[in-house]
Scaffold this motif. Structure first.
Motif, PDB file in Angstrom:
ATOM      1  N   THR A  80      69.261 133.964  48.225  1.00 31.89           N
ATOM      2  CA  THR A  80      68.997 133.338  46.925  1.00 31.89           C
ATOM      3  C   THR A  80      67.532 132.909  46.813  1.00 31.89           C
ATOM      4  OG1 THR A  80      69.624 131.185  47.828  1.00 31.89           O
ATOM      5  CG2 THR A  80      71.345 132.457  46.702  1.00 31.89           C
ATOM      6  N   SER A  81      66.824 132.931  47.941  1.00 32.65           N
ATOM      7  CA  SER A  81      65.426 132.513  47.943  1.00 32.65           C
ATOM      8  C   SER A  81      64.538 133.753  47.887  1.00 32.65           C
ATOM      9  CB  SER A  81      65.158 131.671  49.186  1.00 32.65           C
ATOM     10  OG  SER A  81      63.852 131.181  49.176  1.00 32.65           O
ATOM     11  N   ARG A  82      63.351 133.689  48.447  1.00 26.38           N
ATOM     12  CA  ARG A  82      62.405 134.802  48.393  1.00 26.38           C
ATOM     13  C   ARG A  82      62.926 136.031  49.142  1.00 26.38           C
ATOM     14  NH1 ARG A  82      59.797 136.003  45.123  1.00 26.38           N
ATOM     15  NH2 ARG A  82      58.360 137.142  46.455  1.00 26.38           N
ATOM     16  N   ASP A  83      63.832 135.809  50.103  1.00 27.94           N
ATOM     17  CA  ASP A  83      64.319 136.946  50.889  1.00 27.94           C
ATOM     18  C   ASP A  83      65.051 137.969  50.033  1.00 27.94           C
ATOM     19  OD1 ASP A  83      63.378 135.302  52.834  1.00 27.94           O
ATOM     20  OD2 ASP A  83      65.042 135.659  54.215  1.00 27.94           O
ATOM     21  N   GLY A  84      65.559 137.514  48.891  1.00 27.99           N
ATOM     22  CA  GLY A  84      66.276 138.423  48.007  1.00 27.99           C
ATOM     23  C   GLY A  84      65.367 139.150  47.032  1.00 27.99           C
TER      24      GLY A  84
END
Lengths: 228, 90
Positions: free
Chosen positions: A206-210
């Motif tokens: 849900t953060s930058r990793d997505g």
């Protein structure tokens, strides 16, 4: 709010390069409140650039304008004529404002005058602190309203770590240990049972990793835009 | 005197802003030492004269304001015809 600070004048001059007519665009929202990119700062920066480029022997025609919000089309569309007249646009909005101007006026070179730094609040006048990392999955309900993602250097979910000494984080004496704050808050609220729950590894999708995130609310979309 | 201002600690706040402006002037290329703030009361005429003389000598030693050597371009204007914030919708 989004907190930012102005780039050094030399860096800004470098970004402007050979442009003769410069339009400084301020923003009347977050960066006004943190004294980085409001109308006052736009005026001071424009004046500074006029003086500095004169002294450098290559004077630029620098003007400034401020819109209420650089991050919404409705507010930046009226800038079309002013931007048309400029060789380059120096945005002192946050990174969103810079990108909004660049996207709306793709024929113009738009450069940033600020470094957008974090989401935070003014702890006192002249001091801003980070409070939110926009991770997309809020756990403040478990942590006494204190975010370990934004405020713990290691983003621990089951802290504190061994670097917490006397309530202070090992990264520096001005940084309180977020998990000490969480413990103190939950203890005062008689809710320490929350800290005993082991949190599983965080889903960072849900953060930058997505990747870049997007929210769509079909109930709010206009029929004509939804059909595109 | 510092902290003994009509606006209480207002002159201490003002000094911080003057120091910031000095840095700004130095970044621009106008030596920030051309600007300074001193704390004096209205009854300190002698000290005022001393400080004024000292500042004059120090600024003279810095040489002319570099902006005087490079006149502004004739087309340069101060402000874009900006719509005031309050006239924009919010």
């Amino acid at each position: 709010m989004i907190v930012a600070e102005q780039k050094p004048l030399d860096e800004i001059k470098g970004l402007l390069a050979d442009a003769g007519k410069v339009l400084v665009v301020g923003c009347g929202t977050c960066v006004t409140v943190c004294f980085a990119g409001g109308d006052k700062e736009a005026g001071i920066l424009a004046s500074s650039l006029r003086m500095a480029t004169r002294i450098d022997g290559s004077p630029k025609d620098v003007t400034h304008i401020t819109v209420q919000r650089q991050c919404e089309w409705e507010y930046i569309d009226p800038l079309a004529d002013s931007i048309q007249e400029a060789d380059i646009v120096l945005s002192i909005g946050c990174g969103i404002g810079v990108q909004a101007l660049a996207e709306r006026f793709p024929d113009k070179i738009v450069v940033p005058g600020l470094n957008t730094t974090f989401l935070g609040l003014p702890q006192e006048q002249g001091v801003w602190e980070e409070r939110c990392a926009a991770c997309g999955s809020c756990i403040l309900g478990l942590t006494g309203g204190i975010c370990p993602i934004a405020r713990c250097a290691k983003q621990l979910l089951n802290g504190p770590c061994g670097g917490s000494q006397d309530g202070v984080c090992e990264i520096g004496h001005e940084t309180p240990c977020a998990w000490q704050l969480i413990y103190d808050r939950l203890k005062a609220q008689n809710r320490l049972h929350l800290i005993l729950e082991i949190q599983p590894p965080k889903d960072w999708s849900t953060s930058r990793d997505g990747g870049p995130r997007r929210i769509t609310r079909e109930d709010l979309r206009l029929a004509a835009e939804a059909a595109d | 005197m510092p902290g003994d201002c009509h606006y209480l600690e207002g002159n201490v706040n003002a000094l911080r802003r003057v120091e910031y402006t000095q840095k700004l002037l130095t970044q621009i290329g106008v030596d920030g030492r051309r600007l300074r703030m001193i704390h004096l009361s209205s009854a300190m005429g002698h000290q005022f004269a001393e400080e004024a003389t000292k500042i004059t000598e120090e600024v003279r030693a810095l040489g002319p304001n570099p902006l005087r050597r490079t006149p502004a371009p004739p087309e340069a204007t101060a402000e874009a015809p900006a719509p005031p914030l309050e006239e924009q919708t919010s």
